[in-house]
Write an enzyme that holds these catalytic residues in place. Structure first.
Site, PDB file in Angstrom:
ATOM      1  N   ARG A   1       0.869  -1.173   0.000  1.00 23.02           N
ATOM      2  CA  ARG A   1       0.000   0.000   0.000  1.00 23.02           C
ATOM      3  C   ARG A   1       0.905   1.223   0.000  1.00 23.02           C
ATOM      4  NH1 ARG A   1      -2.780   1.137   5.277  1.00 23.02           N
ATOM      5  NH2 ARG A   1      -1.201   2.741   5.268  1.00 23.02           N
TER       6      ARG A   1
ATOM      7  N   HIS B   1      -3.829   4.886   4.341  1.00 20.06           N
ATOM      8  CA  HIS B   1      -5.055   4.087   4.313  1.00 20.06           C
ATOM      9  C   HIS B   1      -6.138   4.793   3.479  1.00 20.06           C
ATOM     10  CE1 HIS B   1      -8.240   1.458   5.618  1.00 20.06           C
ATOM     11  NE2 HIS B   1      -8.933   2.505   6.040  1.00 20.06           N
TER      12      HIS B   1
ATOM     13  N   TYR C   1       3.641   5.978  10.102  1.00 19.08           N
ATOM     14  CA  TYR C   1       4.015   4.707  10.731  1.00 19.08           C
ATOM     15  C   TYR C   1       4.698   3.744   9.751  1.00 19.08           C
ATOM     16  CZ  TYR C   1      -0.473   3.944   8.470  1.00 19.08           C
ATOM     17  OH  TYR C   1      -1.482   3.930   7.546  1.00 19.08           O
TER      18      TYR C   1
HETATM   19  C1  LIG Z   1     -15.094  -5.698  10.375  1.00 13.83           C
HETATM   20  C2  LIG Z   1     -14.436  -4.381  10.072  1.00 13.83           C
HETATM   21  N1  LIG Z   1     -13.624  -3.826  10.996  1.00 13.83           N
HETATM   22  C3  LIG Z   1     -13.033  -2.623  10.743  1.00 13.83           C
HETATM   23  C4  LIG Z   1     -13.290  -1.971   9.567  1.00 13.83           C
HETATM   24  C5  LIG Z   1     -12.652  -0.598   9.296  1.00 13.83           C
HETATM   25  N2  LIG Z   1     -11.625  -0.722   8.287  1.00 13.83           N
HETATM   26  C6  LIG Z   1     -11.861  -0.398   6.993  1.00 13.83           C
HETATM   27  S1  LIG Z   1     -10.561  -0.726   5.978  1.00 13.83           S
HETATM   28  C7  LIG Z   1      -9.631  -1.275   7.295  1.00 13.83           C
HETATM   29  C8  LIG Z   1      -8.229  -1.806   7.068  1.00 13.83           C
HETATM   30  C9  LIG Z   1      -8.300  -3.078   6.311  1.00 13.83           C
HETATM   31  O1  LIG Z   1      -7.021  -3.562   6.081  1.00 13.83           O
HETATM   32  P1  LIG Z   1      -6.787  -4.661   4.997  1.00 13.83           P
HETATM   33  O2  LIG Z   1      -7.815  -5.736   5.117  1.00 13.83           O
HETATM   34  O3  LIG Z   1      -5.383  -5.080   5.087  1.00 13.83           O
HETATM   35  O4  LIG Z   1      -7.099  -3.896   3.623  1.00 13.83           O
HETATM   36  P2  LIG Z   1      -6.311  -2.638   3.010  1.00 13.83           P
HETATM   37  O5  LIG Z   1      -7.048  -1.423   3.483  1.00 13.83           O
HETATM   38  O6  LIG Z   1      -4.921  -2.696   3.484  1.00 13.83           O
HETATM   39  O7  LIG Z   1      -6.426  -2.793   1.541  1.00 13.83           O
HETATM   40  C10 LIG Z   1     -10.331  -1.192   8.470  1.00 13.83           C
HETATM   41  C11 LIG Z   1      -9.803  -1.557   9.784  1.00 13.83           C
HETATM   42  C12 LIG Z   1     -14.165  -2.577   8.647  1.00 13.83           C
HETATM   43  N3  LIG Z   1     -14.470  -2.011   7.484  1.00 13.83           N
HETATM   44  N4  LIG Z   1     -14.721  -3.804   8.918  1.00 13.83           N
END
Ligand SMILES: Cc1ncc(C[n+]2csc(CCOP(=O)(O)OP(=O)(O)O)c2C)c(N)n1
Ligand SMILES: [Mg+2]
Length: 364
Positions: free
Chosen positions: A269, A273, A281
């Site tokens: 990434r 975010h 970080y």
């Molecule tokens: C069950 C749940 N918990 C928290 C969130 C909030 N949230 C949205 S994206 C994210 C990070 C997800 O990380 P990853 O699965 O590695 O995907 P990336 O964003 O790195 O593509 C979080 C914590 C959510 N959407 N669903």
């Protein structure tokens, strides 16, 4: 056809974790499957994704994109490669960093920008911004935000295909952060028990928001596929042809009744975010290391070595995006009085339609 797939195969996982369940099958054969036009289309989809997201980010900074803005800078190969291997009748559950999948399925750049700008001409007709959209008429399901529930949706669709005896598959993407959730295990278990025609693409981009991999799991999630009775494979997620090949093989397996595949696409990434996140970080050296493996540069070099004019393609895409931005900015906002329309289905639900397939193997 000339090919340079020696470097395009499966790789060991970052951080030296244990071996993956299988790694060999994704290597070396993509070049036999892809014509020059196919390879150009893969680059085109990635360039469109990056260009559209860059344009949208600038519109966001001008206050024209409501909500937040998520992008997939540096991860373009994962959605482009996997979606390219899917047939029109296959179904896709697309996540927040997978814009190239929408592009490949046939969503036009103007509609994508209209979506981000909240316009009536967008896919959800101004009901949502940058994240939860998918054109059901093109066989795409809009993202369910509770991660990774799209795995369960894809598994359910695959169950329907199996029960109806249909020769097609469902594919979904999900992040590394999702793999610690119960839904991940439930979907994998049921898909394994039923040997469902589903392809799970784990987009391992090293972080789940601010949490790095070593704080997420002690075992590489791709190894968990074996525990559920099916194949897990790791692929270089910054090599679009390698991702395509892994998805193609997984689809063949699904259609042959051999069940699901978990593909771990290793990538990074490269941005925060979302637009608000300066990703302090993330060590700068880590980003710079991955920048050298940029998926667009890689595919561009391949095509340039074959004599293809990449600069010309880049110029065409820049012009296409500018025209799309003009069109989207001129499009009307939705009529506020219709805000509650379409919340509940008041008629027979329309089944998902077929999408567009770009791979020459699906040409009529
Ligand atoms: C069950 C749940 N918990 C928290 C969130 C909030 N949230 C949205 S994206 C994210 C990070 C997800 O990380 P990853 O699965 O590695 O995907 P990336 O964003 O790195 O593509 C979080 C914590 C959510 N959407 N669903
Ligand atoms: Mg992640």
């Amino acid at each position: 056809m000339v090919t340079d797939m020696a470097e395009a195969g499966a790789t060991a996982t970052a951080g030296g974790r244990g071996p993956t369940a299988t790694t060999g099958e994704t290597a070396a054969t993509a070049g036999e499957q892809l014509t020059l036009d196919d390879r150009v289309w893969l680059l085109r989809a990635m360039l469109l994704m990056r260009g559209l997201e860059e344009r949208a980010m600038s519109l966001y900074r001008q206050g024209k994109v409501p909500g937040s803005f998520y992008d997939g800078y540096g991860q373009e190969a994962v959605s482009a490669g996997a979606a390219f291997a899917m047939a029109p009748q296959d179904r896709l559950c697309v996540l927040h960093r997978d814009l190239a999948a929408h592009i490949i399925r046939g969503v036009t750049p103007a509609r994508i920008l209209a979506q981000y700008l909240g316009r009536e001409a967008g896919i959800t007709r101004g009901r949502d911004g940058n994240v939860h959209f998918g054109d059901p008429r093109l066989g795409c399901v809009g993202m369910v935000s509770m991660l990774p529930d799209m795995m369960l949706v894809a598994t359910g669709m695959a169950m329907a295909f199996k029960l109806r005896g249909e020769r097609r598959c469902a594919l979904t993407w999900f992040g590394d952060g999702s793999t610690s959730r119960g839904d991940f295990h439930e979907a994998m278990n049921w898909a394994g028990v039923q040997r469902l025609p589903v392809v799970f693409v784990l987009e391992n981009n090293q972080y789940a928001y601010s949490t790095p991999l070593d704080k997420q799991f002690a075992v590489n999630p791709v190894e968990r596929a074996v525990a559920y009775g099916f194949v897990g494979t790791t692929v270089d997620g910054n090599d679009v042809e390698a991702v395509f090949e892994a998805a193609r093989v997984a689809r063949e397996r699904a259609l042959a009744g051999e069940g699901p595949t978990l593909i771990e696409a290793e990538t990074m990434r490269m941005h925060g975010h979302a637009a608000h996140d300066d990703m302090k970080y993330v060590p700068k050296e880590q980003v710079e290391q991955w920048r050298k493996r940029d998926p667009i540069d890689r595919q561009s070099s391949r095509l340039a070595a074959l004599g293809f004019d990449v600069e010309q393609l880049r110029a065409e895409i820049r012009a296409e995006i500018e025209a799309a931005a003009e069109q989207a900015l001129a499009a009307p906002m939705p009529d506020g009085s219709t805000a509650t329309a379409g919340v509940f289905c008041q008629c027979r639900a329309e089944p998902l339609g077929d999408g567009v397939a770009r791979w020459s193997a699906f040409a009529p």
